[in-house]
Motif scaffolding. Sequence first.
Motif, PDB file in Angstrom:
ATOM      1  N   SER A  65       4.192  30.380   4.559  1.00  0.00           N
ATOM      2  CA  SER A  65       2.825  30.844   4.284  1.00  0.00           C
ATOM      3  C   SER A  65       1.966  29.725   3.740  1.00  0.00           C
ATOM      4  O   SER A  65       0.795  29.585   4.090  1.00  0.00           O
ATOM      5  CB  SER A  65       2.873  31.996   3.278  1.00  0.00           C
ATOM      6  OG  SER A  65       3.615  33.072   3.815  1.00  0.00           O
ATOM      7  N   ASP A  68       0.947  27.468   6.558  1.00  0.00           N
ATOM      8  CA  ASP A  68      -0.128  28.093   7.357  1.00  0.00           C
ATOM      9  C   ASP A  68      -1.455  28.018   6.631  1.00  0.00           C
ATOM     10  O   ASP A  68      -2.507  27.773   7.235  1.00  0.00           O
ATOM     11  CB  ASP A  68       0.231  29.561   7.647  1.00  0.00           C
ATOM     12  CG  ASP A  68       1.413  29.679   8.593  1.00  0.00           C
ATOM     13  OD1 ASP A  68       1.691  28.676   9.299  1.00  0.00           O
ATOM     14  OD2 ASP A  68       2.030  30.754   8.626  1.00  0.00           O
ATOM     15  N   GLU A  69      -1.377  28.256   5.312  1.00  0.00           N
ATOM     16  CA  GLU A  69      -2.609  28.220   4.519  1.00  0.00           C
ATOM     17  C   GLU A  69      -3.227  26.824   4.520  1.00  0.00           C
ATOM     18  O   GLU A  69      -4.440  26.654   4.671  1.00  0.00           O
ATOM     19  CB  GLU A  69      -2.319  28.661   3.096  1.00  0.00           C
ATOM     20  CG  GLU A  69      -3.574  28.747   2.223  1.00  0.00           C
ATOM     21  CD  GLU A  69      -3.263  29.245   0.827  1.00  0.00           C
ATOM     22  OE1 GLU A  69      -4.155  29.143  -0.032  1.00  0.00           O
ATOM     23  OE2 GLU A  69      -2.123  29.718   0.595  1.00  0.00           O
ATOM     24  N   ALA A  71      -2.775  24.566   6.834  1.00  0.00           N
ATOM     25  CA  ALA A  71      -3.301  24.331   8.184  1.00  0.00           C
ATOM     26  C   ALA A  71      -4.647  25.005   8.376  1.00  0.00           C
ATOM     27  O   ALA A  71      -5.580  24.437   8.964  1.00  0.00           O
ATOM     28  CB  ALA A  71      -2.292  24.817   9.225  1.00  0.00           C
ATOM     29  N   ASP A  72      -4.743  26.244   7.871  1.00  0.00           N
ATOM     30  CA  ASP A  72      -6.020  26.968   7.987  1.00  0.00           C
ATOM     31  C   ASP A  72      -7.121  26.255   7.216  1.00  0.00           C
ATOM     32  O   ASP A  72      -8.264  26.152   7.678  1.00  0.00           O
ATOM     33  CB  ASP A  72      -5.859  28.403   7.458  1.00  0.00           C
ATOM     34  CG  ASP A  72      -4.974  29.249   8.369  1.00  0.00           C
ATOM     35  OD1 ASP A  72      -4.783  28.841   9.536  1.00  0.00           O
ATOM     36  OD2 ASP A  72      -4.479  30.295   7.907  1.00  0.00           O
TER      37      ASP A  72
END
Length: 264
Positions: A65, A68-69, A71-72
Amino acid sequence: MAFTRATGKHRAPSRLTRRSANLAGVAALATTGVIGTLASPALAADTEAPSVEDTGLTQIVSMGSLADEIADQAAAQEREAQEAAAKAKAQAKAEAEAKAEARRKAEARAKEAREAKERAAREAERKRLNSFRLPIAGSYVTTGYKTGGALWSSGSHSGVDFRAASGSSVVSVGSGTVVEAGWGGAYGNNVVIRMNDGTYTQYGHLSSISVSVGQQVTPGRQIGLSGSTGNSTGPHLHFEARTTAEYGSDIDPVAYLRSHGVNV
């Protein structure tokens, strides 16, 4: 032969030890796909399901997570950077266009101002060329038109006399072309000018002449100096207005000058 425990109090394996052993067994059986058939009730009763904390899944999920965070966030920052760059580019373009438009308007105003100034200058020159003035500045008539007497061969004055000391500047009353410049008999040294409106003006008794035949003159252009040459009783300027260049076509000089705006 039977083995016996040593005397003394022995502790049973701890729960953590049992759980670790059970998890190891479960993992081994899971690889064979028979975990469901081989688990005995006793094993099921004795073995507790491993918690998420024990398996490390929380850490794996949390790390996934977090990645992903990150990357976002990176993607969002890149979008923001692209949007900011696009906005800056659009703003720079708008400012350049505004400057170009302001420059164009300034040039247009400057051009308009120049054209207006040129028009005003042309209009002023047109008015000047079409204006009339006295043949001797500040002078006045001493002998009127058609005054009778033996001094004139026709029996009357064919023009008017302007007061002028010898050597006073004599100028063309308007724009025109010199058609005669020289000796004129009773007129002495004289100049005749065909005016732009088609009429003629004559200047007599000059002491000297400063123009020649064919020369273009404008209002106020000096054509000679006053004197007393020819049939004259003293220094003055004889001025005539005519409809032709010939003697006898004279018209009232005062009315002529006044019709062209001259205060006589």
